[in-house]
Design an enzyme around this catalytic site. Structure first.
Site, PDB file in Angstrom:
ATOM      1  N   CYS A  47      39.654  47.920  37.705  1.00  0.00           N
ATOM      2  CA  CYS A  47      40.925  48.141  37.015  1.00  0.00           C
ATOM      3  C   CYS A  47      40.721  48.423  35.531  1.00  0.00           C
ATOM      4  CB  CYS A  47      41.859  46.948  37.214  1.00  0.00           C
ATOM      5  SG  CYS A  47      41.127  45.357  36.753  1.00  0.00           S
ATOM      6  N   CYS A  74      47.173  35.849  47.479  1.00  0.00           N
ATOM      7  CA  CYS A  74      47.404  34.591  48.166  1.00  0.00           C
ATOM      8  C   CYS A  74      46.235  33.633  48.021  1.00  0.00           C
ATOM      9  CB  CYS A  74      47.669  34.833  49.649  1.00  0.00           C
ATOM     10  SG  CYS A  74      46.386  35.764  50.469  1.00  0.00           S
ATOM     11  N   CYS A  86      44.548  48.279  41.109  1.00  0.00           N
ATOM     12  CA  CYS A  86      43.649  47.524  41.971  1.00  0.00           C
ATOM     13  C   CYS A  86      44.004  47.817  43.426  1.00  0.00           C
ATOM     14  CB  CYS A  86      43.769  46.032  41.698  1.00  0.00           C
ATOM     15  SG  CYS A  86      42.764  45.012  42.818  1.00  0.00           S
ATOM     16  N   ASP A 113      46.883  36.345  24.718  1.00  0.00           N
ATOM     17  CA  ASP A 113      47.404  36.443  26.088  1.00  0.00           C
ATOM     18  C   ASP A 113      46.324  37.067  26.962  1.00  0.00           C
ATOM     19  OD1 ASP A 113      49.127  36.140  28.196  1.00  0.00           O
ATOM     20  OD2 ASP A 113      50.652  37.534  27.471  1.00  0.00           O
ATOM     21  N   ASP A 114      46.482  36.949  28.291  1.00  0.00           N
ATOM     22  CA  ASP A 114      45.416  37.390  29.192  1.00  0.00           C
ATOM     23  C   ASP A 114      45.404  38.889  29.434  1.00  0.00           C
ATOM     24  OD1 ASP A 114      47.043  37.952  31.833  1.00  0.00           O
ATOM     25  OD2 ASP A 114      47.726  36.012  31.112  1.00  0.00           O
TER      26      ASP A 114
END
Length: 457
Positions: free
Chosen positions: A445, A7, A391, A354-355
């Site tokens: 991660c 968020c 995570c 790409d990420d």
């Protein structure tokens, strides 16, 4: 599959009023951090009002609602559910009425000691209305407030029992309080606009409301706004060490944000430059997967000398509510969300940036788009290392069963995605992405090494 962050939070004190509308604009700028729910709570003459619902900011609020919420303080929140699910009652800010008055709490992050805290409160008679750890934080603050003279001291005491990620904005009838966990997992900054004081998850939200960035809230620090004056409590800063989530720079944050003194855009450019050195390719054009792959693609093109091009058109009218009930539908959804620009890729050897790769299925579909558009070769480069662990601090990176890198080698992942070659950013490169950042990083991660003891680590 895309990675999502829990968020974004926003808070403002403005003696001139109009805080609900300012919060609305701030949340619009933070919409990328959560698209499931939005909410704003305000104080007007010490009376608490709020409105929240499932949906995007523009769908949840209208002029009439914002006018009703007019006040001199406001707290706002946009949510993506990593814990608790996407239920209406989990929308924030959470509001409490208790013996000392009212509280509104907006929270970004995840706690790792939620079960023991929740059980402790339940045995004391607490009845939970949501399934989020944010409600646990609200209860902890309210409980401490019964035993101390101020809301800021209650926040300070409550923080000592919380373990994990929490960037908080707490509003009482007289004060606005911002606080950050001692590990600094999630960003939180402060700015000013005339007499107004503004807090936000990212500096782009300050820009959106014409506030001037002033500083970060430091790990363990509490900022208190009362009658327009700001003071800081650093009791929980002793021994605090920053472990900002490195994925803020790779994916989460907007590229026009500055976090811990480091431009997000520049960090992504650097990721692309490093990728070009670590995994060169002979190609005719470099393209990025919208949106977070674009800056890294520019960096790759700059370092490699291969021309940069826009290889995809993104359909921005398909949001997270688009129904994808089965795997076939999810695969078709990729073609609805992205279209390949044939004029850019037909007959060309393409480097695609790409990420991240999570399961690999979405990457396979995107590469298939390029093949169908006439690309002769697709060399896939990823501006993050391989995910090898989940995570626990507010990012919905799934368990190892759903992480392709936990079960396949890089060569096997290449075969799954259909790329001609595949290269990931090295974990060593993460230390060089944000050279101007005045903070350390959490890379759990990618490394399985976490700064806080986790349920399975």
């Amino acid at each position: 599959m895309s990675i999502h962050e829990e968020c974004g939070v926003f808070g403002i004190y403005d003696p001139n009023g109009g805080c609900a509308r300012t919060a609305y604009y701030g949340l619009y700028a933070l919409q990328h951090r959560g698209q499931e729910a939005a909410g704003i709570a305000t104080i007007n003459d010490r009376e608490l009002s709020y409105h929240k619902d499932l949906g995007l900011v523009g769908d949840v609020f209208d002029d009439e609602t914002l006018e009703r919420l007019n006040g001199t303080m406001a707290v706002g929140h946009v949510r993506y559910a990593t814990t608790g699910g996407g239920r209406r009652e989990n929308a924030q800010p959470l509001t409490l009425k208790y013996v000392k008055g009212t509280l509104a709490v907006a929270h970004n992050g995840n706690l790792v000691n939620t079960p023991e805290l929740r059980t402790g409160f339940e045995y004391k008679g607490a009845i939970f209305q949501t399934t989020t750890d944010s409600e646990i934080i609200a209860y902890a603050i309210a409980q401490e407030r019964l035993r101390c003279p101020s809301v800021e001291e209650a926040v300070c005491r409550a923080m000592k029992g919380l373990r994990g990620a929490f960037s908080l904005i707490v509003m009482s009838p007289r004060k606005l309080v911002a606080a950050r966990d001692p590990w600094g997992f999630r960003p939180l900054c402060m700015g000013r606009r005339g007499d107004a004081v503004v807090f936000a998850s990212e500096s782009c939200a300050l820009d959106a409301v014409d506030a001037v960035y002033e500083r970060e809230i430091e790990p363990g620090e509490i900022a208190v706004v009362e009658d327009g004056k700001v003071r800081f409590i650093r009791e929980n800063c002793e021994g605090a060490t920053s472990h900002m989530c490195i994925f803020e720079y790779i994916y989460f944050a907007r590229p026009d944000s500055v976090i811990c003194g480091q431009s997000v855009h520049e960090a992504r450019l650097e990721a692309g430059r490093i990728l070009a050195r670590e995994h060169p390719a002979e190609a005719d054009v470099v393209i990025g997967v919208p949106d977070s792959g674009l800056d890294a693609a520019m960096g790759y093109a700059e370092a490699s000398g291969i021309p940069y091009g826009e290889g995809f058109v993104k359909n921005r009218y398909i949001g997270r509510t688009f129904i994808t009930p089965d795997q076939k539908s999810r695969e078709n959804a990729v073609r609805l969300k992205l279209g390949a620009l044939k004029s850019q890729v037909a007959g060309k050897r393409v480097v695609m940036i790409d990420d991240s790769i999570v399961r690999g299925t979405t990457s396979r579909q995107i590469i298939s788009l390029l093949r169908d558009a006439g690309a002769t070769e697709v060399h896939f480069r990823v501006s993050s290392p391989t995910f090898i662990s989940p995570c626990y601090f507010g990012t919905d990176i799934p368990d190892k069963e759903n992480l392709i890198a936990c079960h396949h080698s890089v060569e096997e992942i290449r075969q799954v995605t259909g790329a001609d070659s595949l290269g990931f950013l090295s974990t060593q490169a993460l230390d060089h992405l944000a050279p101007q950042a005045a903070c350390g990083f959490c890379k759990g991660c990618f490394t399985e090494r976490y700064p806080v003891e986790t349920p399975q680590a």
